[in-house]
Design a protein around this motif. Structure first.
Motif, PDB file in Angstrom:
ATOM      1  N   GLY A  11     -63.612 -22.196 -31.081  1.00 47.24           N
ATOM      2  CA  GLY A  11     -64.123 -22.100 -29.716  1.00 47.24           C
ATOM      3  C   GLY A  11     -63.274 -22.963 -28.799  1.00 47.24           C
ATOM      4  O   GLY A  11     -63.344 -24.196 -28.874  1.00 47.24           O
ATOM      5  N   CYS A  12     -62.463 -22.327 -27.961  1.00 52.64           N
ATOM      6  CA  CYS A  12     -61.522 -23.070 -27.094  1.00 52.64           C
ATOM      7  C   CYS A  12     -61.906 -22.880 -25.631  1.00 52.64           C
ATOM      8  O   CYS A  12     -61.060 -22.574 -24.786  1.00 52.64           O
ATOM      9  N   GLY A  13     -63.174 -23.056 -25.318  1.00 57.62           N
ATOM     10  CA  GLY A  13     -63.663 -22.835 -23.958  1.00 57.62           C
ATOM     11  C   GLY A  13     -63.708 -24.099 -23.122  1.00 57.62           C
ATOM     12  O   GLY A  13     -62.984 -25.070 -23.358  1.00 57.62           O
ATOM     13  N   PHE A  14     -64.624 -24.084 -22.168  1.00 60.80           N
ATOM     14  CA  PHE A  14     -64.769 -25.137 -21.154  1.00 60.80           C
ATOM     15  C   PHE A  14     -64.923 -26.535 -21.761  1.00 60.80           C
ATOM     16  O   PHE A  14     -64.175 -27.449 -21.436  1.00 60.80           O
ATOM     17  N   PHE A  15     -65.890 -26.709 -22.655  1.00 61.60           N
ATOM     18  CA  PHE A  15     -66.182 -28.071 -23.120  1.00 61.60           C
ATOM     19  C   PHE A  15     -65.252 -28.515 -24.245  1.00 61.60           C
ATOM     20  O   PHE A  15     -65.084 -29.710 -24.490  1.00 61.60           O
ATOM     21  N   ASP A  36     -60.002 -18.992 -31.373  1.00 59.84           N
ATOM     22  CA  ASP A  36     -60.904 -18.407 -30.373  1.00 59.84           C
ATOM     23  C   ASP A  36     -60.767 -16.896 -30.468  1.00 59.84           C
ATOM     24  O   ASP A  36     -59.674 -16.384 -30.776  1.00 59.84           O
ATOM     25  N   LEU A  37     -61.864 -16.193 -30.225  1.00 62.45           N
ATOM     26  CA  LEU A  37     -61.796 -14.728 -30.207  1.00 62.45           C
ATOM     27  C   LEU A  37     -60.786 -14.272 -29.165  1.00 62.45           C
ATOM     28  O   LEU A  37     -60.156 -13.219 -29.316  1.00 62.45           O
ATOM     29  N   ASP A  38     -60.656 -15.069 -28.120  1.00 67.22           N
ATOM     30  CA  ASP A  38     -59.703 -14.797 -27.049  1.00 67.22           C
ATOM     31  C   ASP A  38     -58.401 -15.546 -27.369  1.00 67.22           C
ATOM     32  O   ASP A  38     -58.315 -16.761 -27.228  1.00 67.22           O
ATOM     33  N   THR A  75     -70.522 -21.268 -27.893  1.00 65.07           N
ATOM     34  CA  THR A  75     -71.902 -21.221 -27.421  1.00 65.07           C
ATOM     35  C   THR A  75     -72.813 -20.839 -28.591  1.00 65.07           C
ATOM     36  O   THR A  75     -72.359 -20.430 -29.662  1.00 65.07           O
ATOM     37  N   VAL A  76     -74.115 -20.973 -28.359  1.00 67.12           N
ATOM     38  CA  VAL A  76     -75.081 -21.040 -29.459  1.00 67.12           C
ATOM     39  C   VAL A  76     -75.157 -19.788 -30.331  1.00 67.12           C
ATOM     40  O   VAL A  76     -75.383 -19.873 -31.541  1.00 67.12           O
ATOM     41  N   GLU A  77     -74.965 -18.609 -29.743  1.00 66.53           N
ATOM     42  CA  GLU A  77     -75.207 -17.383 -30.515  1.00 66.53           C
ATOM     43  C   GLU A  77     -74.280 -17.261 -31.723  1.00 66.53           C
ATOM     44  O   GLU A  77     -74.605 -16.577 -32.690  1.00 66.53           O
ATOM     45  N   ALA A  78     -73.132 -17.963 -31.690  1.00 65.37           N
ATOM     46  CA  ALA A  78     -72.184 -17.878 -32.818  1.00 65.37           C
ATOM     47  C   ALA A  78     -72.389 -18.997 -33.838  1.00 65.37           C
ATOM     48  O   ALA A  78     -71.742 -18.994 -34.891  1.00 65.37           O
ATOM     49  N   HIS A  79     -73.283 -19.948 -33.563  1.00 70.55           N
ATOM     50  CA  HIS A  79     -73.325 -21.156 -34.393  1.00 70.55           C
ATOM     51  C   HIS A  79     -73.662 -20.892 -35.860  1.00 70.55           C
ATOM     52  O   HIS A  79     -72.966 -21.372 -36.755  1.00 70.55           O
ATOM     53  N   ARG A  80     -74.750 -20.141 -36.101  1.00 75.49           N
ATOM     54  CA  ARG A  80     -75.195 -20.017 -37.493  1.00 75.49           C
ATOM     55  C   ARG A  80     -74.107 -19.399 -38.384  1.00 75.49           C
ATOM     56  O   ARG A  80     -73.799 -19.938 -39.461  1.00 75.49           O
ATOM     57  N   LYS A  97     -74.354 -28.571 -29.574  1.00 78.51           N
ATOM     58  CA  LYS A  97     -75.709 -28.204 -29.190  1.00 78.51           C
ATOM     59  C   LYS A  97     -75.636 -27.045 -28.199  1.00 78.51           C
ATOM     60  O   LYS A  97     -74.589 -26.877 -27.570  1.00 78.51           O
ATOM     61  N   PRO A  98     -76.679 -26.247 -27.993  1.00 80.05           N
ATOM     62  CA  PRO A  98     -77.887 -26.192 -28.807  1.00 80.05           C
ATOM     63  C   PRO A  98     -77.529 -25.799 -30.244  1.00 80.05           C
ATOM     64  O   PRO A  98     -76.782 -24.841 -30.452  1.00 80.05           O
ATOM     65  N   PHE A  99     -78.089 -26.522 -31.203  1.00 81.77           N
ATOM     66  CA  PHE A  99     -77.833 -26.257 -32.612  1.00 81.77           C
ATOM     67  C   PHE A  99     -78.091 -24.769 -32.911  1.00 81.77           C
ATOM     68  O   PHE A  99     -77.267 -24.102 -33.549  1.00 81.77           O
ATOM     69  N   MET A 176     -83.197 -25.854 -23.111  1.00 80.50           N
ATOM     70  CA  MET A 176     -82.253 -25.654 -24.211  1.00 80.50           C
ATOM     71  C   MET A 176     -80.891 -26.260 -23.911  1.00 80.50           C
ATOM     72  O   MET A 176     -80.063 -26.398 -24.805  1.00 80.50           O
ATOM     73  N   ASP A 177     -80.657 -26.620 -22.671  1.00 77.61           N
ATOM     74  CA  ASP A 177     -79.364 -27.228 -22.334  1.00 77.61           C
ATOM     75  C   ASP A 177     -79.535 -28.755 -22.274  1.00 77.61           C
ATOM     76  O   ASP A 177     -79.368 -29.437 -23.283  1.00 77.61           O
ATOM     77  N   VAL A 178     -79.938 -29.271 -21.126  1.00 82.24           N
ATOM     78  CA  VAL A 178     -80.091 -30.730 -21.013  1.00 82.24           C
ATOM     79  C   VAL A 178     -81.380 -31.219 -21.689  1.00 82.24           C
ATOM     80  O   VAL A 178     -81.450 -32.350 -22.177  1.00 82.24           O
TER      81      VAL A 178
HETATM   82  N1  LIG Z   1     -72.584 -31.909 -25.446  1.00 86.19           N
HETATM   83  C1  LIG Z   1     -72.342 -31.681 -24.168  1.00 86.19           C
HETATM   84  O1  LIG Z   1     -72.394 -32.600 -23.365  1.00 86.19           O
HETATM   85  C2  LIG Z   1     -71.987 -30.283 -23.722  1.00 86.19           C
HETATM   86  C3  LIG Z   1     -71.502 -30.039 -22.424  1.00 86.19           C
HETATM   87  C4  LIG Z   1     -71.147 -28.735 -22.091  1.00 86.19           C
HETATM   88  C5  LIG Z   1     -71.313 -27.706 -22.993  1.00 86.19           C
HETATM   89  N2  LIG Z   1     -71.823 -27.989 -24.232  1.00 86.19           N
HETATM   90  C6  LIG Z   1     -72.038 -26.936 -25.226  1.00 86.19           C
HETATM   91  O2  LIG Z   1     -70.786 -26.541 -25.750  1.00 86.19           O
HETATM   92  C7  LIG Z   1     -70.876 -25.179 -26.185  1.00 86.19           C
HETATM   93  C8  LIG Z   1     -69.689 -24.428 -25.606  1.00 86.19           C
HETATM   94  O3  LIG Z   1     -69.803 -24.424 -24.212  1.00 86.19           O
HETATM   95  P1  LIG Z   1     -68.589 -23.989 -23.271  1.00 86.19           P
HETATM   96  O4  LIG Z   1     -69.047 -24.202 -21.879  1.00 86.19           O
HETATM   97  O5  LIG Z   1     -67.345 -24.606 -23.716  1.00 86.19           O
HETATM   98  O6  LIG Z   1     -68.552 -22.399 -23.580  1.00 86.19           O
HETATM   99  P2  LIG Z   1     -67.372 -21.366 -23.291  1.00 86.19           P
HETATM  100  O7  LIG Z   1     -68.018 -20.042 -23.156  1.00 86.19           O
HETATM  101  O8  LIG Z   1     -66.497 -21.861 -22.177  1.00 86.19           O
HETATM  102  O9  LIG Z   1     -66.480 -21.431 -24.615  1.00 86.19           O
HETATM  103  C9  LIG Z   1     -66.912 -20.906 -25.832  1.00 86.19           C
HETATM  104  C10 LIG Z   1     -65.714 -20.263 -26.510  1.00 86.19           C
HETATM  105  O10 LIG Z   1     -66.077 -19.893 -27.840  1.00 86.19           O
HETATM  106  C11 LIG Z   1     -65.398 -18.692 -28.135  1.00 86.19           C
HETATM  107  N3  LIG Z   1     -66.079 -18.026 -29.258  1.00 86.19           N
HETATM  108  C12 LIG Z   1     -67.324 -17.503 -29.301  1.00 86.19           C
HETATM  109  N4  LIG Z   1     -67.598 -16.997 -30.527  1.00 86.19           N
HETATM  110  C13 LIG Z   1     -66.498 -17.236 -31.281  1.00 86.19           C
HETATM  111  C14 LIG Z   1     -66.163 -16.942 -32.630  1.00 86.19           C
HETATM  112  N5  LIG Z   1     -67.009 -16.324 -33.455  1.00 86.19           N
HETATM  113  N6  LIG Z   1     -64.946 -17.322 -33.089  1.00 86.19           N
HETATM  114  C15 LIG Z   1     -64.057 -17.946 -32.263  1.00 86.19           C
HETATM  115  N7  LIG Z   1     -64.324 -18.245 -30.973  1.00 86.19           N
HETATM  116  C16 LIG Z   1     -65.531 -17.885 -30.487  1.00 86.19           C
HETATM  117  C17 LIG Z   1     -65.430 -17.895 -26.837  1.00 86.19           C
HETATM  118  O11 LIG Z   1     -64.431 -16.896 -26.798  1.00 86.19           O
HETATM  119  C18 LIG Z   1     -65.226 -18.992 -25.806  1.00 86.19           C
HETATM  120  O12 LIG Z   1     -63.857 -19.158 -25.465  1.00 86.19           O
HETATM  121  C19 LIG Z   1     -72.226 -24.660 -25.685  1.00 86.19           C
HETATM  122  O13 LIG Z   1     -73.118 -24.581 -26.775  1.00 86.19           O
HETATM  123  C20 LIG Z   1     -72.675 -25.690 -24.664  1.00 86.19           C
HETATM  124  O14 LIG Z   1     -74.088 -25.838 -24.607  1.00 86.19           O
HETATM  125  C21 LIG Z   1     -72.139 -29.254 -24.604  1.00 86.19           C
END
Ligand SMILES: NC(=O)c1ccc[n+]([C@@H]2O[C@H](COP(=O)([O-])OP(=O)(O)OC[C@H]3O[C@@H](n4cnc5c(N)ncnc54)[C@H](O)[C@@H]3O)[C@@H](O)[C@H]2O)c1
Length: 350
Positions: A11-15, A36-38, A75-80, A97-99, A176-178
């Motif tokens: 997962g190479c997204g925002f956080f 990352d899928l992308d 994000t959460v839907e892929a966690h398990r 999280k969310p776990f 489910m977030d904060v």
């Molecule tokens: N702990 C904190 O303070 C905090 C802060 C922000 C976000 N988060 C959590 O971090 C998680 C990610 O958030 P985000 O904003 O970075 O999301 P995001 O959507 O920006 O990034 C998620 C990435 O995961 C990739 N992905 C999804 N399924 C995948 C798979 N099966 N294989 C490979 N890559 C896959 C997506 O393509 C996407 O690039 C969330 O669960 C969010 O709640 C935590």
């Protein structure tokens, strides 16, 4: 040649950029591949952090790299599916999280970790925030006596939807977030809760879920806490992303105010301490409290991998925090106080 434990990121997204910066700072671990899928996101992350291997398929990455640990930052839907995959490969696993969305999914991941006999941690970083650690240290040093009441508050109007657009679409949002973070903080300070009552609001019209809640908890030690959150508060200056705390004990009060002041009220006097965390070299205000906590949590993961520490928090511990958020929804729907042990034991968790 790698620097200590070999990890991979999924997962190479925002956080995840905070994760990667934290791993770069960590002593004793290195991220050797990202996925990352992308593909473009994975390639950009690898380029920015000097990682040699890029994948779009997590199973292929785990088979090729055989890492010591896996950092799941999706994000959460892929966690398990990803956590079970990582554990099946014998890797210690860290899950954002969310776990899970459901108790059943969280429980399955905890069972998978037990079967694999590998550590499973949830990236619950609020308890790694320096102001909260200092507040807890003073509580445990008996500066205010036994705790009786806490108000744990996270209210702001910051545009979280710009960086995390999925939050606007989630049917279950604030709790489910904060909310999960704040319930973990409540447990961190006052121990486990017996029951919970909660009310929710949706204040921003364009979003799907609740963006505000007020929960009251009765803790097993008899203390009560008020846990509140809003993403639609009009406050200047903007307090995001600070958690403000008012914690009363039998002999005094600890107060974590805006601008990272820790005020200790005891003996008829008040002492004020600056507990602002440092801004990491890669970080920036106002995120620094979060960024420093990510780095602290990841250094803790290295300690767990080294056998020097127990997971803080483990998947099993965080499952109870998840149950609190699910029980809060039940309470908001029914206007009932939910007994947490009955809620979990009754299998009614959803
Ligand atoms: N702990 C904190 O303070 C905090 C802060 C922000 C976000 N988060 C959590 O971090 C998680 C990610 O958030 P985000 O904003 O970075 O999301 P995001 O959507 O920006 O990034 C998620 C990435 O995961 C990739 N992905 C999804 N399924 C995948 C798979 N099966 N294989 C490979 N890559 C896959 C997506 O393509 C996407 O690039 C969330 O669960 C969010 O709640 C935590």
């Amino acid at each position: 040649m790698t620097n200590g434990f070999r990890g991979v990121l999924i997962g190479c997204g925002f956080f995840a950029r905070n994760h990667m910066n934290g791993w770069a700072d960590a002593d004793g671990a290195e991220i050797v591949a990202v996925c990352d899928l992308d593909r473009a996101k994975a390639e950009a992350m690898a380029a920015d952090f000097g990682v040699g291997a890029v994948f779009t398929d997590a199973a292929a990455m785990l088979a090729a790299e055989r890492p010591d640990f896996v950092d799941v930052a999706t994000t959460v839907e892929a966690h398990r599916a990803l956590v079970e995959l990582a554990l099946a490969h014998g890797a210690a696993t860290v899950c954002q999280k969310p776990f899970a969305e459901t108790y059943a999914d969280g429980h399955a991941m905890v069972e998978a970790a037990a079967r694999a006999d590998r550590p499973l941690l949830v990236h619950e970083n609020f308890r790694w925030q320096l102001p909260l650690i200092e507040l807890r240290r003073r509580l445990h040093a008996d500066e205010i006596g036994a705790p009786t009441f806490a108000r744990i508050s996270f209210r702001h109007g910051y545009d979280v939807y710009a960086g995390q657009p999925y939050l606007a679409k989630a049917d279950r949002f604030a709790l489910m977030d904060v909310g999960l973070h704040l319930f973990d903080v409540a447990r961190f300070l006052l121990g486990d809760a017996r029951n919970i009552h909660c009310r929710t609001q949706r204040l921003k019209p364009e979003i799907a879920g609740e963006d505000s809640f007020l929960a009251t908890l009765v803790h097993q030690n008899g203390a009560i806490s008020s846990v509140e959150c809003s993403f639609w508060s009009k406050i200047a200056p903007e307090p995001f992303p600070q958690t403000l705390i008012w914690l009363e004990g039998r002999r005094g009060t600890l107060e974590l105010t805006f601008d990272y002041r820790l005020r200790v009220h005891h003996g008829g006097a008040v002492e004020e301490i600056d507990v602002e965390p440092p801004v990491p070299s890669w970080g920036e205000r106002p995120w620094h409290v979060v960024q420093a906590s990510v780095a602290a949590f990841e250094q803790h993961v290295v300690d767990v991998l080294s056998g020097f520490a127990e997971p803080q928090p483990s998947g099993a511990h965080n499952l109870t925090t998840l149950a609190m958020a699910l029980a809060a929804y039940r309470s908001a729907e029914t206007n009932a106080t939910i007994d947490l042990a009955e809620f979990v034991a009754g299998g009614a968790v959803s």
